[in-house]
Design an enzyme around this catalytic site. Structure first.
Site, PDB file in Angstrom:
ATOM      1  N   LYS A   1      14.663  29.784 -25.293  1.00  0.00           N
ATOM      2  CA  LYS A   1      13.914  30.850 -24.613  1.00  0.00           C
ATOM      3  C   LYS A   1      14.838  31.493 -23.581  1.00  0.00           C
ATOM      4  O   LYS A   1      15.627  30.797 -22.948  1.00  0.00           O
ATOM      5  CB  LYS A   1      12.686  30.266 -23.914  1.00  0.00           C
ATOM      6  CG  LYS A   1      11.718  29.543 -24.841  1.00  0.00           C
ATOM      7  CD  LYS A   1      10.633  28.840 -24.021  1.00  0.00           C
ATOM      8  CE  LYS A   1       9.756  27.961 -24.884  1.00  0.00           C
ATOM      9  NZ  LYS A   1       8.753  27.219 -24.094  1.00  0.00           N
TER      10      LYS A   1
ATOM     11  N   ASP B   1       4.991  28.588 -17.858  1.00  0.00           N
ATOM     12  CA  ASP B   1       5.084  28.572 -16.398  1.00  0.00           C
ATOM     13  C   ASP B   1       6.339  29.267 -15.893  1.00  0.00           C
ATOM     14  O   ASP B   1       6.693  29.130 -14.728  1.00  0.00           O
ATOM     15  CB  ASP B   1       5.043  27.128 -15.877  1.00  0.00           C
ATOM     16  CG  ASP B   1       6.344  26.373 -16.142  1.00  0.00           C
ATOM     17  OD1 ASP B   1       6.951  26.614 -17.217  1.00  0.00           O
ATOM     18  OD2 ASP B   1       6.742  25.567 -15.292  1.00  0.00           O
TER      19      ASP B   1
ATOM     20  N   ASP C   1       4.183  25.298 -23.689  1.00  0.00           N
ATOM     21  CA  ASP C   1       5.495  24.881 -23.221  1.00  0.00           C
ATOM     22  C   ASP C   1       5.315  23.432 -22.747  1.00  0.00           C
ATOM     23  O   ASP C   1       4.187  22.943 -22.649  1.00  0.00           O
ATOM     24  CB  ASP C   1       5.937  25.800 -22.074  1.00  0.00           C
ATOM     25  CG  ASP C   1       7.254  25.381 -21.460  1.00  0.00           C
ATOM     26  OD1 ASP C   1       8.172  25.017 -22.212  1.00  0.00           O
ATOM     27  OD2 ASP C   1       7.362  25.414 -20.221  1.00  0.00           O
ATOM     28  N   MET C   2       6.408  22.729 -22.452  1.00  0.00           N
ATOM     29  CA  MET C   2       6.269  21.326 -22.048  1.00  0.00           C
ATOM     30  C   MET C   2       6.498  21.112 -20.548  1.00  0.00           C
ATOM     31  O   MET C   2       5.573  20.755 -19.818  1.00  0.00           O
ATOM     32  CB  MET C   2       7.211  20.442 -22.864  1.00  0.00           C
ATOM     33  CG  MET C   2       6.973  18.949 -22.650  1.00  0.00           C
ATOM     34  SD  MET C   2       7.829  17.921 -23.883  1.00  0.00           S
ATOM     35  CE  MET C   2       9.529  18.017 -23.305  1.00  0.00           C
ATOM     36  N   ASP C   3       7.732  21.342 -20.081  1.00  0.00           N
ATOM     37  CA  ASP C   3       8.050  21.079 -18.676  1.00  0.00           C
ATOM     38  C   ASP C   3       7.328  22.060 -17.757  1.00  0.00           C
ATOM     39  O   ASP C   3       7.458  23.272 -17.895  1.00  0.00           O
ATOM     40  CB  ASP C   3       9.561  21.177 -18.458  1.00  0.00           C
ATOM     41  CG  ASP C   3      10.304  20.074 -19.191  1.00  0.00           C
ATOM     42  OD1 ASP C   3      10.238  18.924 -18.735  1.00  0.00           O
ATOM     43  OD2 ASP C   3      10.943  20.356 -20.222  1.00  0.00           O
TER      44      ASP C   3
END
Length: 218
Positions: free
Chosen positions: A145, A170, A11-13
Site C-alpha cells: 500500500k 487507519d 487492514d491489520m496493524d
C-alpha cells in the site's frame, strides 16, 4: 442501483491489533543493534511501509556490514511476532464487531502490508482466525500500500467485485490503496490523528461501537 456491500476487508496493524508500540520497540532494538540511529521524524515517515521497504530505507542511510538486509528484516519480524504473542491486544471493540458482521452474513477479509508470517500470529493471539474468509500480505505483491494490489488479491479470493467490498483502514496510504482498488472505505481514527488527513474516506469513526454497516448509506 447501488451495489450491496457483501464483504468487509480489514487492514491489520492499528485496525485489528494495537501494534504501533510493538513495531517501534522491535525496530528500535534490531536496527540500533546494527548501528542505525533512528529518529522520531524518520520513524514516522516509515510507518506505512512494508518491512522490506523499512529495512532498505534504514540501510541506505546507515549501511551495515555484518548482516544481510534479509537477516535484519527477519529479526524485526521475529521480534514483533514474539511481542505480539506476549503482549498483543486487540483494538477496542474489534472482536465484537467482527462477530457481529459475521452473524449478519458478511464475508471477512484481511489485507495488510505486514509480513505473511505475522497474520496467523495476530489472528490466533486474538482468537479470531475462524472468522476470516480470505487473507493476503503485501509481501507477496510487487508493491505494498498505497498500491491496491493486496486489496485486489483479497477481493479475488473472496470471489467478489470491488464495489461489493468495504475496507477498514487507519492510515491515509491504506485508504488510498482501497480507493484505487475501487472499494468503499471506512477510517478508524484515534485521537493522535487529525481527521483532515482522512478526508478521502467514505466514513470516519473513532470507535467500532459507532459503526453499524446495516445502517450506513453507501
Amino acid at each position: 442501483m447501488k451495489q450491496k456491500i457483501e464483504a468487509v476487508i480489514f487492514d491489520m496493524d492499528g485496525v485489528i491489533i494495537d501494534s504501533e508500540a510493538i513495531w517501534k520497540r522491535a525496530e528500535q532494538e534490531v536496527f540500533s543493534s546494527v548501528g542505525v540511529e533512528l529518529s522520531p521524524e524518520l520513524c514516522e515517515f516509515t510507518e506505512a511501509m512494508t518491512t522490506a521497504a523499512v529495512t532498505q530505507f534504514w540501510y541506505e542511510r546507515f549501511p551495515w556490514k555484518e548482516k544481510s538486509l534479509a537477516e535484519v528484516e527477519n529479526k524485526v519480524i521475529e521480534r514483533v511476532a514474539g511481542l505480539i504473542r506476549q503482549e498483543g491486544k486487540a483494538i477496542d471493540g474489534v472482536e465484537r464487531f467482527i462477530r457481529k458482521i459475521k452473524q449478519q452474513g458478511y464475508k471477512i477479509g484481511l489485507a495488510t502490508n505486514s509480513p505473511a508470517l505475522l497474520i496467523p500470529v495476530v489472528l490466533e493471539k486474538l482468537g479470531i482466525s475462524d472468522y476470516f474468509d480470505a487473507i493476503a500480505s503485501a509481501e507477496h505483491e510487487q508493491e505494498g500500500k498505497p498500491s491496491p494490489a493486496v486489496y485486489l488479491s483479497v477481493i479475488e479470493k473472496l470471489g467478489l467485485t470491488p464495489d461489493a467490498c468495504v475496507a477498514i483502514e487507519d492510515s491515509p496510504s491504506g485508504l488510498m490503496a482501497a480507493r484505487k482498488a475501487g472499494m468503499k472505505t471506512i477510517a478508524i481514527v484515534n485521537d493522535a490523528h487529525a481527521k483532515a488527513e482522512f478526508g478521502i474516506a467514505d466514513l470516519i469513526v473513532n470507535h467500532y461501537g459507532e459503526l453499524d454497516l446495516k445502517t450506513e448509506n453507501y
